[in-house]
Scaffold this motif. Structure first.
Motif, PDB file in Angstrom:
ATOM      1  N   LEU A   1       0.905  -1.193  -0.148  1.00 36.80           N
ATOM      2  CA  LEU A   1       0.005  -0.126  -0.173  1.00 36.80           C
ATOM      3  C   LEU A   1       0.837   1.144   0.009  1.00 36.80           C
ATOM      4  O   LEU A   1       0.639   2.221  -0.769  1.00 36.80           O
ATOM      5  N   LEU A   2       1.988   1.181   0.713  1.00 44.29           N
ATOM      6  CA  LEU A   2       2.764   2.415   1.122  1.00 44.29           C
ATOM      7  C   LEU A   2       4.271   2.474   0.708  1.00 44.29           C
ATOM      8  O   LEU A   2       4.627   1.191   0.910  1.00 44.29           O
ATOM      9  N   TYR A   3       4.855   3.251   0.452  1.00 50.51           N
ATOM     10  CA  TYR A   3       6.269   3.314   0.337  1.00 50.51           C
ATOM     11  C   TYR A   3       6.810   3.463   1.780  1.00 50.51           C
ATOM     12  O   TYR A   3       6.306   4.311   2.554  1.00 50.51           O
ATOM     13  N   PHE A   4       7.902   2.670   2.170  1.00 51.26           N
ATOM     14  CA  PHE A   4       8.456   2.807   3.561  1.00 51.26           C
ATOM     15  C   PHE A   4      10.028   3.297   3.327  1.00 51.26           C
ATOM     16  O   PHE A   4      10.781   2.851   2.497  1.00 51.26           O
ATOM     17  N   GLN A   5      10.120   4.441   4.083  1.00 53.38           N
ATOM     18  CA  GLN A   5      11.661   4.910   4.179  1.00 53.38           C
ATOM     19  C   GLN A   5      11.926   5.539   5.621  1.00 53.38           C
ATOM     20  O   GLN A   5      11.060   5.779   6.321  1.00 53.38           O
ATOM     21  N   LYS A   6      12.999   5.664   5.760  1.00 54.93           N
ATOM     22  CA  LYS A   6      13.577   5.876   7.217  1.00 54.93           C
ATOM     23  C   LYS A   6      13.098   7.585   7.010  1.00 54.93           C
ATOM     24  O   LYS A   6      13.220   8.334   6.513  1.00 54.93           O
ATOM     25  N   SER A   7      12.494   7.555   8.306  1.00 53.05           N
ATOM     26  CA  SER A   7      11.840   9.118   8.954  1.00 53.05           C
ATOM     27  C   SER A   7      10.599   9.423   8.159  1.00 53.05           C
ATOM     28  O   SER A   7      10.330  10.602   8.283  1.00 53.05           O
ATOM     29  N   ASN A   8      10.038   8.734   7.220  1.00 49.93           N
ATOM     30  CA  ASN A   8       8.804   9.195   6.566  1.00 49.93           C
ATOM     31  C   ASN A   8       7.736   8.944   7.307  1.00 49.93           C
ATOM     32  O   ASN A   8       7.614   8.019   8.451  1.00 49.93           O
TER      33      ASN A   8
END
Length: 224
Positions: A69-76
């Motif tokens: 569903l979502l993109y995952f990145q550090k601090s997002n």
């Protein structure tokens, strides 16, 4: 009813609910403020073979299709949401994300949902599997089965966060087992985040090896 309304107003006044990302005071119906919610990085994918999740997993295991569903990145914003889901008892986040998935995808033709399990020791300590509310909502509202006692975690591995793909694959190879009778049909394996694909591919390979079943993978988020 009036007493309950007054009580809730007092609770809001002295203990207001705050955005899980920026700490702004928000309404009780939302985990995020309007600004942070607008920053959620949706993938806008279809449940097929033409996305990053499938590209990550297909060299490692025999999956039919994949979706995140979502993109995952550090601090997002995604990281903030999933951190609170996993460690701070905010299981309503799993429900909300599942509802968003179901506004995009029709899962009613699948046979059921299998959540990636956590080890019993971790389950006892945390009190819940962070994937449970997400998986249960997907299954219940699609009218398909949820089986949580079929795929089990038998090894309580150390954190995978700082390991590369090869290290993760080596450390998790024998971490899972299966219970009960065989399954058939097309099942959705569900987890919170797809990063290197080590955990999910290990589960898919085990399920495919022991069953005459097709497996697709659906996660709340995919690391980029």
């Amino acid at each position: 009813m009036e007493i309950l309304t007054i009580g809730r107003s007092l609770l809001d006044l002295f203990f207001p609910k705050r955005c899980l990302n920026c700490d702004t005071v928000i309404s009780l119906d939302n985990p995020l403020c309007v600004i942070c919610a607008s920053k959620l990085p949706y993938t806008h994918w279809q449940f097929n073979q033409e996305n990053l999740s499938f590209e990550k997993l297909s060299p490692l295991c025999p999956i039919v299709s994949a979706y995140s569903l979502l993109y995952f990145q550090k601090s997002n914003v995604t990281q903030s949401l999933l951190h609170h889901l996993k460690y701070h008892q905010h299981q309503e986040i799993g429900v909300l994300l599942a509802e968003k998935v179901l506004s995009i995808l029709d899962l009613s033709s699948y046979d059921g949902v299998i959540p990636v399990p956590i080890h019993p020791k971790k389950l006892k300590k945390r009190g819940y599997n962070q994937v449970h509310s997400f998986a249960k909502t997907l299954a219940d509202r699609s009218g398909i089965l949820l089986i949580e006692d079929y795929l089990i975690r038998v090894q309580n591995n150390t954190s995978q966060v700082f390991k590369g793909r090869k290290q993760r694959l080596n450390s998790i190879q024998n971490a899972f087992s299966l219970r009960h009778e065989k399954i058939a049909g097309h099942w959705i394996l569900v987890d919170d985040v797809l990063t290197t694909g080590a955990t999910l591919s290990t589960c898919v390979n085990l399920l495919a090896e022991k069953n005459d079943a097709k497996i697709s993978v659906l996660t709340m988020a995919c690391g980029v």
